[in-house]
Scaffold this active site. Structure first.
Site, PDB file in Angstrom:
ATOM      1  N   ARG A   1      52.389  27.723 -21.549  1.00 38.79           N
ATOM      2  CA  ARG A   1      52.742  27.945 -20.139  1.00 38.79           C
ATOM      3  C   ARG A   1      51.492  27.995 -19.267  1.00 38.79           C
ATOM      4  NH1 ARG A   1      57.532  31.666 -17.448  1.00 38.79           N
ATOM      5  NH2 ARG A   1      56.934  31.268 -15.300  1.00 38.79           N
TER       6      ARG A   1
ATOM      7  N   LYS B   1      58.999  21.951 -15.861  1.00 37.01           N
ATOM      8  CA  LYS B   1      58.758  23.397 -15.917  1.00 37.01           C
ATOM      9  C   LYS B   1      59.703  24.059 -16.916  1.00 37.01           C
ATOM     10  CE  LYS B   1      57.529  27.545 -13.756  1.00 37.01           C
ATOM     11  NZ  LYS B   1      57.029  28.249 -12.606  1.00 37.01           N
TER      12      LYS B   1
ATOM     13  N   ASN C   1      48.861  26.335 -14.878  1.00 39.08           N
ATOM     14  CA  ASN C   1      47.792  26.829 -14.012  1.00 39.08           C
ATOM     15  C   ASN C   1      46.719  25.779 -13.727  1.00 39.08           C
ATOM     16  OD1 ASN C   1      48.918  29.426 -13.759  1.00 39.08           O
ATOM     17  ND2 ASN C   1      48.092  30.006 -15.747  1.00 39.08           N
TER      18      ASN C   1
ATOM     19  N   GLU D   1      52.209  20.857  -6.142  1.00 40.96           N
ATOM     20  CA  GLU D   1      52.751  21.353  -7.419  1.00 40.96           C
ATOM     21  C   GLU D   1      53.563  20.252  -8.120  1.00 40.96           C
ATOM     22  OE1 GLU D   1      52.020  24.317  -8.754  1.00 40.96           O
ATOM     23  OE2 GLU D   1      51.403  25.613  -7.096  1.00 40.96           O
TER      24      GLU D   1
ATOM     25  N   GLU E   1      54.053  33.179 -21.407  1.00 34.13           N
ATOM     26  CA  GLU E   1      52.683  32.662 -21.265  1.00 34.13           C
ATOM     27  C   GLU E   1      51.724  33.141 -22.350  1.00 34.13           C
ATOM     28  OE1 GLU E   1      51.501  31.951 -17.167  1.00 34.13           O
ATOM     29  OE2 GLU E   1      49.420  32.329 -17.714  1.00 34.13           O
TER      30      GLU E   1
ATOM     31  N   HIS F   1      42.802  29.879  -6.811  1.00 36.95           N
ATOM     32  CA  HIS F   1      42.919  31.297  -6.443  1.00 36.95           C
ATOM     33  C   HIS F   1      41.636  31.804  -5.797  1.00 36.95           C
ATOM     34  CE1 HIS F   1      46.491  32.086  -9.376  1.00 36.95           C
ATOM     35  NE2 HIS F   1      46.889  31.648  -8.214  1.00 36.95           N
TER      36      HIS F   1
ATOM     37  N   HIS G   1      44.502  26.193 -10.739  1.00 39.67           N
ATOM     38  CA  HIS G   1      44.725  27.528 -10.185  1.00 39.67           C
ATOM     39  C   HIS G   1      43.514  28.462 -10.276  1.00 39.67           C
ATOM     40  CE1 HIS G   1      48.799  26.148  -9.846  1.00 39.67           C
ATOM     41  NE2 HIS G   1      49.216  27.298  -9.364  1.00 39.67           N
TER      42      HIS G   1
HETATM   43  N1  GLY Z   1      53.617  29.140 -11.558  1.00 42.98           N
HETATM   44  C1  GLY Z   1      53.166  29.222 -12.889  1.00 42.98           C
HETATM   45  C2  GLY Z   1      54.191  29.728 -13.841  1.00 42.98           C
HETATM   46  O1  GLY Z   1      55.346  29.914 -13.471  1.00 42.98           O
HETATM   47  O2  GLY Z   1      53.871  29.951 -14.982  1.00 42.98           O
END
Ligand code: GLY
Length: 375
Positions: A244, A230, A248, A188, A240, A255, A251
Site C-alpha cells: 500500500r 486502489k 505514496n 492522483e 499499509e 508533503h 508524497h
Molecule cells: N492515499 C493513500 C492511501 O490510501 O493509502
C-alpha cells in the site's frame, strides 16, 4: 438511461462496492437502499458542497431512511482538526443516536476523512458511506478506509482504518468543481499509471485531455481504472504493511512542499504530489534506477496536464517553495510519518508503471535533485 459501473473492494466481511456514474446522488435511495433503509442517517457535509448537492442527496435519503439529519462543517483543511471532530461528535450524539446510525460523508477529502474518523470513534464504530465530490476524493481518499485529522505535529497523524460500507462516486458533481481542483485530482489519477500500470499511463497520454475537459466517458473510465487499482492494492495490504505504501509515490516530497506552502490553498495536495512525482523520477534517474527517457515522459505528461513536475514549476515557487533551502526541505521529509527507524522512505520508479519502496536514499542525492529542480 443510466449506465453506472461498479466494482467491489474485496475485504471479506468488510467488503464494499464503489459505484461510478452520473447523477447518483438523486438515486441514492435505490443505490444505497441496503445501507439506508429504515436507518437513522446523518449526512455530514461542508458549507461549500451543501449549497450545490445537499438537497438532492438529503431528499433521496429521506425517501428510505427512518430519520435523516444533516450537519455542516466549515469548508477547508482547517476543519480536519481534533476541535472540529469533537464538536461534530457532540452534535451527532445530541441527535440521540444509537449503533444503528449511518453517517454519510458528502464532500471532498476533508469531509470524508473527518466524517470517517467520526464513524470510527462514535460508539466504538458505526457504519458510514462515502459520497466524494472532488476528483481527488473519488479516486483516492474515499477508497481504502484511511480516516483521520491533522495534528500540530503534522498532517493525518491522528486517525484510524475504518472502511466505508459503500462509495458513490457521482461524476455529475464534478461539473461544479473548479478546473484547478480537477487538475489536482488528476495528479492522483496519473499516479496509478506511473506507479503500477504502464498501459493506463499510455491511455492517459492519449485521453488525459478528455478527462480534464470532463468528457463523461473518459472521466468515468479514468475514475473506474483508478478505483480498481486502489482496490487491488488495499485488498492486498489494507493496513499499509507493504505494497500500500506504493500509493505514496510523490508524497514524501509532496508533503514537505505542502508544509512549506502552509496548507492555505496556494499549493493544493494534488499539485504537491505532481511536483513530488516529478522529483521521484528525477531522483530515480539520478540513482540510475530509471532511464532519462521515462523521467522525461512522466514529467512531460504532468506538464501537458497543467500540473507542476518540479520545484520551479510549482505554483508557489517564487514564494514559499523555492524560498526554502534544500536542507530545510530534507528536514521536513525526515519528519514525515513514513519515516521508519529514522530512515526516510521514498517510492521510486524503475520506469513508467513500475515502482518500489526505497529506504536508503543518500542525502547527497536528494540534495542534488532538489537543487536541479529549482532551474
Ligand atoms: N492515499 C493513500 C492511501 O490510501 O493509502
Amino acid at each position: 438511461m443510466h449506465s453506472d459501473s461498479s466494482l467491489t473492494v474485496g475485504l471479506g466481511d468488510r467488503a464494499y462496492d464503489i459505484i461510478v456514474g452520473r447523477d447518483l446522488l438523486a438515486r441514492a435511495d435505490n443505490l444505497a437502499a441496503a445501507q439506508l433503509t429504515d436507518r437513522h442517517v446523518i449526512i455530514i457535509t461542508d458549507s461549500q458542497v451543501a449549497g450545490y448537492h445537499l438537497d438532492s442527496l438529503a431528499s433521496a435519503c429521506s425517501r428510505v431512511a427512518r430519520r435523516c439529519d444533516t450537519l455542516t462543517i466549515t469548508a477547508g483543511e482547517a476543519s480536519k482538526s481534533m476541535s472540529v471532530l469533537s464538536v461534530l461528535l457532540e452534535d451527532i450524539l445530541a441527535l440521540g443516536v444509537d449503533r444503528g446510525v449511518v453517517l454519510v460523508a458528502l464532500g471532498g477529502g476533508v469531509v470524508g476523512d473527518l466524517a470517517g474518523f467520526a464513524a470510527a470513534s462514535l460508539l466504538r464504530g458505526v457504519d458510514f458511506i462515502q459520497v466524494p465530490t472532488s476528483l481527488l476524493a473519488q479516486v483516492d481518499s474515499s477508497v481504502g478506509g484511511k480516516t483521520g485529522v491533522n495534528a500540530a505535529a503534522g498532517k493525518n497523524l491522528i486517525g484510524a482504518f475504518h472502511q466505508p460500507r459503500l462509495v458513490l462516486a457521482d461524476t455529475a458533481v464534478l461539473d461544479t468543481l473548479p478546473d484547478r481542483e480537477l487538475r489536482a485530482g488528476y495528479a492522483e489519477v496519473a499516479k496509478y499509471g506511473l506507479l503500477g500500470d504502464a498501459e493506463f499511463f499510455e491511455w492517459l497520454e492519449a485521453h488525459g485531455a478528455d478527462v480534464l475537459t470532463r468528457e463523461p466517458q473518459a472521466l468515468k473510465d479514468a475514475i473506474m481504472t483508478s478505483c480498481a487499482a486502489k482496490a487491488r492494492i488495499v485488498e492486498a495490504d489494507e493496513r499499509e504493511a507493504g505494497t500500500r505504501a506504493l500509493l505514496n509515490l510523490g508524497h514524501t516530497f509532496g508533503h514537505a512542499l505542502e508544509a512549506t506552502a502552509g496548507y492555505d490553498g496556494s499549493l493544493l495536495h494534488g499539485e504537491a504530489v505532481a511536483a513530488g512525482m516529478g522529483l521521484a523520477f528525477d531522483l530515480a534517474q539520478h540513482l540510475d534506477l530509471c532511464t532519462g527517457q521515462d523521467a522525461v515522459r512522466a514529467k512531460a505528461h504532468l506538464d501537458a496536464s497543467g500540473l507542476p513536475f518540479s520545484l520551479a514549476s510549482a505554483p508557489v515557487c517564487h514564494t514559499s517553495v523555492c524560498g526554502t533551502s534544500s536542507d530545510a526541505l530534507i528536514q521536513l521529509m525526515q519528519r514525515d510519518k513514513k519515516v521508519r527507524d529514522g530512515q526516510m522512505r521514498f517510492v521510486l520508479p524503475r520506469g513508467i508503471g513500475d515502482s518500489f519502496v526505497c529506504d536508503d536514499v543518500p542525502i547527497a542525492a536528494l540534495h542534488h535533485v532538489l537543487e536541479e529542480s529549482r532551474q
